[in-house]
Design an enzyme around this catalytic site. Structure first.
Site, short mmCIF file in Angstrom:
data_model
loop_
_atom_site.label_atom_id
_atom_site.label_comp_id
_atom_site.label_asym_id
_atom_site.label_seq_id
_atom_site.Cartn_x
_atom_site.Cartn_y
_atom_site.Cartn_z
N LYS A 43 1.00 -1.18 0.15
CA LYS A 43 -0.15 -0.01 0.17
C LYS A 43 0.87 1.46 0.03
O LYS A 43 0.64 2.18 -0.71
CB LYS A 43 -0.76 -0.05 1.23
CG LYS A 43 -1.76 1.17 1.37
CD LYS A 43 -2.71 0.90 2.66
CE LYS A 43 -3.50 2.18 2.99
NZ LYS A 43 -4.31 2.05 4.12
N GLU A 58 11.09 -4.79 3.65
CA GLU A 58 10.88 -6.04 3.34
C GLU A 58 10.31 -6.25 1.82
O GLU A 58 11.20 -6.87 1.10
CB GLU A 58 9.99 -6.87 4.21
CG GLU A 58 10.39 -7.15 5.59
CD GLU A 58 9.90 -5.77 6.38
OE1 GLU A 58 9.52 -4.65 6.06
OE2 GLU A 58 9.86 -6.19 7.75
N GLY A 82 -4.38 -1.79 5.51
CA GLY A 82 -3.46 -2.89 4.95
C GLY A 82 -4.24 -4.38 5.56
O GLY A 82 -4.45 -5.44 4.60
N ARG A 83 -4.47 -4.40 6.63
CA ARG A 83 -5.04 -5.70 7.32
C ARG A 83 -6.60 -6.03 6.74
O ARG A 83 -6.78 -7.21 7.00
CB ARG A 83 -4.78 -5.94 8.73
CG ARG A 83 -5.33 -4.69 9.42
CD ARG A 83 -4.60 -5.05 10.97
NE ARG A 83 -5.32 -3.67 11.83
CZ ARG A 83 -4.85 -2.30 11.73
NH1 ARG A 83 -3.67 -2.18 11.13
NH2 ARG A 83 -5.28 -1.60 12.59
N GLU A 114 -3.03 -6.15 15.71
CA GLU A 114 -2.66 -4.79 15.11
C GLU A 114 -3.78 -3.64 15.26
O GLU A 114 -3.35 -2.77 15.40
CB GLU A 114 -2.15 -5.01 13.58
CG GLU A 114 -1.39 -3.71 13.22
CD GLU A 114 -0.53 -4.02 11.76
OE1 GLU A 114 0.43 -4.68 12.01
OE2 GLU A 114 -1.22 -3.72 10.86
N HIS A 140 -3.11 -32.62 19.35
CA HIS A 140 -1.90 -33.52 19.78
C HIS A 140 -0.75 -32.57 19.93
O HIS A 140 0.36 -32.86 20.21
CB HIS A 140 -1.68 -34.42 18.52
CG HIS A 140 -2.66 -35.43 18.23
ND1 HIS A 140 -2.60 -36.55 18.97
CD2 HIS A 140 -3.89 -35.27 17.54
CE1 HIS A 140 -3.75 -37.35 18.75
NE2 HIS A 140 -4.40 -36.58 17.66
N LYS A 190 10.66 -0.47 13.19
CA LYS A 190 10.98 -0.20 11.92
C LYS A 190 12.26 1.15 11.86
O LYS A 190 13.06 1.12 11.09
CB LYS A 190 9.90 0.50 11.01
CG LYS A 190 8.96 -0.57 10.64
CD LYS A 190 7.85 0.06 9.60
CE LYS A 190 6.76 -0.65 9.51
NZ LYS A 190 5.51 -0.06 8.54
O1 F6P Z 1 3.24 -3.85 9.70
C1 F6P Z 1 2.75 -2.60 9.60
C2 F6P Z 1 2.11 -2.40 8.25
O2 F6P Z 1 1.89 -1.31 7.86
C3 F6P Z 1 0.89 -3.37 8.01
O3 F6P Z 1 -0.14 -2.47 8.88
C4 F6P Z 1 0.85 -3.37 6.93
O4 F6P Z 1 -0.19 -4.39 6.46
C5 F6P Z 1 2.12 -3.92 6.32
O5 F6P Z 1 2.99 -3.08 7.27
C6 F6P Z 1 2.48 -3.75 4.98
O6 F6P Z 1 2.59 -2.48 4.54
P1 F6P Z 1 2.41 -2.05 2.95
O7 F6P Z 1 1.34 -2.63 2.34
O8 F6P Z 1 2.47 -0.62 2.91
O9 F6P Z 1 3.85 -2.52 2.23
#
Ligand code: F6P
Length: 543
Positions: free
Chosen positions: A207, A213, A267-268, A353, A384, A512
């Site tokens: 987003k 990452e 995002g979530r 979150e 189990h 971060k």
């Molecule tokens: O972990 C923080 C966060 O902002 C989440 O809320 C989000 O889903 C994720 O990082 C990934 O963010 P993006 O879609 O901006 O890469």
């Protein structure tokens, strides 16, 4: 939205008194004293049969919890949520994932503009693109059909798509879908090592398009791609889903290959948007659309149904009851379907979150508990593994059991065994095993009185462990959409009662920021500016 400390409401005070009066009533006795209990606490809706009766509640508890919801202004809050008010106040945004699955004729406004046209346009783009890839109309740079899709994203840009793709594997087509999320290079290299760049399509989902990452993984993969493919073919193999068009273009992605998303989708909660592109590629657009339509049906149920029979409302209130009165710290989610093996991980982000907050809507520290810890694994595997602790440990762990009336391969033998375990576990958790029962069992095995006495304390089960059973007709895209939307609305209900902002996530920022400082320090070997533990760790790591 109202802004009230829930513990100061009349309903809360009554709930406290009620808790003290009823906390020692066992679930078993509640069933013994009321033969109608199951019927009274079960909600039937469409293909869902939701049995709340194995929870530590009475009709009075339910009615007091509903009073609490009313006093905290749940109905007005729901209107604000669905109506596009900026309920994500600390980021100044509406929370409108529900618009992504609303009917195309709906009128849902953000800043005075109806967003449904844009939503429909993006859906049409998802539909056209996924159909063309599936049918082999859109091809790779050497003219070969795509065989593999790699979704590159993390958090909400990964967990929803993975969870749904796994859950709906039965409905999958020929495309192999892979997910790269962790910045761990081993994750990326392991995923791409056997892939053919000529037949692989990469979907970068972010987003913000600033997530370390995702950008690192996308760059590594693009470099790997360009080892065999000419640079100008990147546009045929890399597409992006983002609300940050400028950054995507900077990365080198063709404007036509950008699927937009919006600030008003968290995002979530974004799997219903173009973030779900890999879902649509994996199962085809008609199935993706059915997922959305299931979610929309749950939205309607949530909006229109009286709180007494409203599944997300009751689920959210129950969670408050256990969290704040019984002081339960966690909730387990146990799907009796291997397909749903990523549901607990998906819910960990969605729930934790959202509601892992300790500042209320006034900016003050809360003096009560908020977000529960979510965990789980599919049954029967979890039986189990960690069920020992749920049955005989010291903690109260309310658990959701999710199962289906039929299995997808229609193997009755397996399905009966699977569901016998579901029913047995919820019954065992409720009933426990008394001293008399243990004694009888051991003596029927021929044990002496002394042997029985020694073993007896270890074989006792207190029971009285709450569960909610979700018995759903069948795992389909539509029923999955309903289930996921149910949890989304449960989260909303909890956030309203706890008077917190459920839709920001400032708590992820500090780590971060520090990671970026430490990365610079590692590069420049300036490791002394940290606490002595961190400095020593860095020293050992850098060697
Ligand atoms: O972990 C923080 C966060 O902002 C989440 O809320 C989000 O889903 C994720 O990082 C990934 O963010 P993006 O879609 O901006 O890469």
């Amino acid at each position: 939205m109202k802004n009230i400390n829930p513990t100061k409401t009349e309903a809360w005070k009554k709930l406290e008194a009620h808790y003290n009066e009823t906390k020692d009533q066992s679930l078993k006795s509640l069933f013994e004293n009321d033969s109608e209990r199951a019927a009274k606490f079960t909600t039937k809706w469409e293909d869902f049969y939701v049995d709340f009766s194995k929870n530590k509640i009475t009709e009075e508890t339910k009615s007091l919890l509903i009073d609490l919801a009313n006093e905290c202004g749940l109905k007005e809050a729901m209107d604000a949520y669905f109506g596009g008010e900026a309920i994500n106040k600390t980021e100044g945004r509406p929370v409108l994932h529900t618009a992504l699955r609303a009917s195309k004729n709906a009128d849902i406004k953000v800043d005075g503009e109806n967003v449904m046209n844009e939503v429909e346009e993006v859906k049409a783009k998802i539909k056209a693109f996924s159909s063309e890839v599936i049918q082999g109309i859109t091809k790779g740079y050497t003219g070969r059909n795509f065989t593999d899709i790699v979704n590159i994203g993390i958090g909400g840009s990964d967990l929803g798509p993975v969870m749904v793709t796994e859950a709906l594997e039965f409905y999958k087509n020929h495309l192999n879908v892979h997910f790269v999320s962790n910045v761990d290079g081993d994750h990326v290299h392991e995923t791409i090592k056997d892939l053919n760049p000529e037949t692989t399509l990469f979907v970068i989902v972010s987003k913000s398009f600033t997530t370390q990452e995702t950008l690192t993984n996308a760059t590594t993969i693009r470099n790997w791609f360009m080892k065999t493919a000419p640079e100008d073919e990147v546009s045929k193999h890399f597409i992006a889903v983002s609300s940050n068009v400028a950054k995507v273009k900077e990365f080198g992605i063709d404007e036509n290959n950008i699927f937009p998303m919006w600030d008003w989708v968290g995002g979530r909660f974004s799997l219903w948007s173009a973030v779900g592109l890999s879902i649509s590629l994996a199962i085809g657009y008609p199935n993706f659309d059915a997922l959305l339509s299931g979610a929309q049906k749950m939205d309607e149920h949530f909006k229109e149904t009286a709180f007494e029979n409203n599944i997300p409302v009751l689920a959210g209130l129950l969670s408050v009851w256990y969290n704040n009165f019984y002081k339960a710290e966690s909730e387990a989610v146990i799907p009796y379907s291997q397909y749903l093996h990523r549901l607990p991980a998906y819910l960990q982000q969605a729930v934790m979150e959202s509601n892992g907050k300790s500042t209320d809507r006034n900016g003050d520290k809360v003096d009560y508990q908020t977000g529960a810890i979510i965990w789980g694994e599919p049954g029967t595997n979890s039986q189990h593994a960690f069920f020992q602790l749920i049955h005989q440990g010291t903690k109260l762990i309310p658990a959701d059991f999710i199962g289906y009336k039929v299995s997808l391969f229609d193997d009755k033998d397996h399905h009966y065994k699977l569901m016998a375990n579901f029913f047995a576990q919820t019954e065992a958790l409720l009933q426990g095993k008394t001293e008399d029962e243990v004694r009888e069992e051991l003596s029927s095995k021929g044990m002496s009185e002394d042997e029985i006495k020694e073993l007896l304390p270890f074989k006792l089960f207190d029971g009285d462990k709450p569960t909610t059973s979700f018995l759903i007709d069948k795992l389909t895209p539509e029923s999955l959409g309903k289930l996921v939307a149910m949890y989304e609305h449960k989260i909303f209900v909890q956030g309203v009662i706890w008077n917190i902002f459920s839709y920001d996530q400032w708590g992820v920022e500090l780590g971060k920021q520090l990671a970026s400082t430490i990365l610079n320090d590692m590069d420049s070997k300036a490791i002394e500016n940290h606490d002595s533990s961190t400095s020593s760790l860095l020293k050992v790591f850098l060697g």
